[in-house]
Design an enzyme around this catalytic site. Structure first.
Site, PDB file in Angstrom:
ATOM      1  N   SER A 104      -0.775 -46.595  11.443  1.00 11.79           N
ATOM      2  CA  SER A 104      -1.890 -47.554  11.129  1.00 11.79           C
ATOM      3  C   SER A 104      -3.244 -46.796  11.809  1.00 11.79           C
ATOM      4  O   SER A 104      -3.103 -46.112  12.963  1.00 11.79           O
ATOM      5  CB  SER A 104      -1.755 -48.687  11.770  1.00 11.79           C
ATOM      6  OG  SER A 104      -3.012 -49.360  12.022  1.00 11.79           O
TER       7      SER A 104
ATOM      8  N   THR B 287     -11.354 -52.627  10.243  1.00 11.80           N
ATOM      9  CA  THR B 287     -10.221 -53.361   9.588  1.00 11.80           C
ATOM     10  C   THR B 287     -10.323 -52.970   8.208  1.00 11.80           C
ATOM     11  O   THR B 287     -11.148 -52.601   7.630  1.00 11.80           O
ATOM     12  CB  THR B 287     -10.389 -55.109   9.765  1.00 11.80           C
ATOM     13  OG1 THR B 287      -9.415 -55.755   9.085  1.00 11.80           O
ATOM     14  CG2 THR B 287     -11.953 -55.348   9.377  1.00 11.80           C
ATOM     15  N   GLY B 288      -9.013 -53.324   7.487  1.00  9.88           N
ATOM     16  CA  GLY B 288      -8.981 -52.741   6.058  1.00  9.88           C
ATOM     17  C   GLY B 288      -7.653 -51.846   5.783  1.00  9.88           C
ATOM     18  O   GLY B 288      -7.132 -51.730   6.810  1.00  9.88           O
TER      19      GLY B 288
ATOM     20  N   GLY C  35      -5.982 -48.866   6.274  1.00 11.05           N
ATOM     21  CA  GLY C  35      -5.725 -47.890   7.447  1.00 11.05           C
ATOM     22  C   GLY C  35      -5.949 -46.548   6.746  1.00 11.05           C
ATOM     23  O   GLY C  35      -6.801 -45.915   7.576  1.00 11.05           O
TER      24      GLY C  35
ATOM     25  N   THR D 100      -5.951 -57.307  10.301  1.00 11.28           N
ATOM     26  CA  THR D 100      -6.136 -56.384  11.653  1.00 11.28           C
ATOM     27  C   THR D 100      -7.012 -57.516  12.508  1.00 11.28           C
ATOM     28  O   THR D 100      -7.724 -58.446  12.078  1.00 11.28           O
ATOM     29  CB  THR D 100      -6.876 -55.235  11.648  1.00 11.28           C
ATOM     30  OG1 THR D 100      -6.478 -54.521  10.651  1.00 11.28           O
ATOM     31  CG2 THR D 100      -7.194 -54.661  12.673  1.00 11.28           C
TER      32      THR D 100
HETATM   33  N1  GLY Z   1      -6.107 -51.345   9.422  1.00 15.86           N
HETATM   34  C1  GLY Z   1      -4.488 -51.704   9.509  1.00 15.86           C
HETATM   35  C2  GLY Z   1      -3.814 -50.971   8.792  1.00 15.86           C
HETATM   36  O1  GLY Z   1      -4.010 -50.223   7.921  1.00 15.86           O
HETATM   37  O2  GLY Z   1      -2.666 -50.800   9.585  1.00 15.86           O
END
Ligand code: GLY
Length: 323
Positions: free
Chosen positions: A216, A235-236, A238, A186
């Site tokens: 997401s 981030t990570g 979702g 991300t």
């Molecule tokens: N954090 C981005 C996703 O999982 O879509």
């Protein structure tokens, strides 16, 4: 310029390794170059929102990160991107979910800031892109195509093994552990401008190899949130971020009086207890900058006004910090 010293923090995801991106020094140079451009924007009188849009655009254009050009492919081999922008001063969220064939999803989110309908899904995003005459852009890179082809092969083998082991039961299509992005890529930017305004932006190509229609966290307040008091971009994985409602939780804790660093520590410790795989960056109106992660690495860099710093060499697992 107002009386507040501007602050900037950005991230390029929370992957499992920096090797696929050229190693620590290459990623550091890249992130510092972008953080300096974003800082130059606010020092030149740009608003927090303008600086966030600029930073997200630069990160989306960098093919090493999973957003815009260089986004990962979904299970059907298509790229669908999501992005959100939150203007903390107005406490106004806008976003686009699973848009295709556009260069900078953050620009769609930015346009939607001024609209009555502020979060659009795939069809709505396509309609809007046509109305705005946005050029058609193919965000596919060779690397992402190769990753998808290799995932597809592994997934096929896993499905076959699972079918043989548990006849009739279908395996799920989670990203493989050796995939360098493995669902965590991300980009995000959080800015405090000279007038004391905060904005946050987040953009992603998603988890990679997900089923069609999966949504997401990046275009939800769980993944991107800001008020006049604080802003956070996550981030990570979702699903982990949504289950923790992470960005909104950290911002609201800060608004309720917890120092930003303590809000990060508490929220990350809770996430680690539940074995989450995620990271977050943020700042508050007093100029505090903070970050945290439960993942292997967090690719973040910041500008305090007199120095640059980053989180590239933090030890594996739960870590929090502030500047
Ligand atoms: N954090 C981005 C996703 O999982 O879509």
């Amino acid at each position: 310029m107002g009386t507040t010293t501007p602050k900037v923090i950005i991230h390029g995801g929370a992957g499992s390794s920096l090797q696929g991106k050229g190693g620590v020094e290459a990623v550091r140079r890249l992130l510092y170059g972008i953080v300096e451009q974003v800082y130059g924007c606010v020092m030149g009188g740009g608003t927090a929102t303008e600086a966030v849009i600029l930073g997200c655009r630069l990160l989306e254009d960098e093919p090493r990160f999973n957003a815009g050009t260089g986004s990962v492919l979904q299970s059907d081999g298509q790229i669908r991107m999501s992005a959100a922008l939150m203007d903390g001063a107005a406490q106004r969220f806008s976003g686009t979910i699973n848009g295709s064939r556009i260069k900078n999803p953050i620009e769609v989110a930015a346009f939607l800031q001024g609209q009555r309908d502020r979060v659009l899904s795939d069809v709505g995003t396509a309609e809007l892109a046509r109305e705005l005459a946005l050029p058609i852009h193919n965000p596919l890179t060779d690397l992402r195509l190769q990753e998808w082809l290799s995932d597809r092969k592994t997934d096929f083998q896993r499905r076959m093994a699972s079918t043989i082991a548990e006849f009739g039961e279908e395996a799920t299509a989670e990203p493989t552990a050796d995939d360098p992005e493995a669902g965590r890529g991300t980009i995000g930017v959080v800015v405090l401008d000279g007038e004391g305004r905060i904005a946050a932006g987040t953009s992603t190509g998603g988890k990679g190899f997900e089923r069609i229609g999966r949504v997401s966290d990046s275009a939800m307040p769980a993944g991107n949130y800001a008020t006049e008091i604080a802003g956070v971009s996550c981030t990570g994985i979702g699903e982990d971020i949504i289950d923790e409602c992470l960005a909104a939780k950290i911002v609201i804790r800060t608004g309720d009086g917890l120092p930003l660093a303590a809000a990060f520590e508490k929220s990350m410790a809770e996430a680690a207890l539940r074995d989450r795989d995620l990271g977050a960056i943020g700042l508050d109106r007093r100029g505090a900058i903070a970050w945290g992660k439960c993942s292997e690495v967090l690719l973040a860099a910041y500008h305090t006004g007199d120095r640059l710093g980053d989180t590239l060499e933090l030890p594996d697992g739960l870590q929090t910090g502030h500047a």
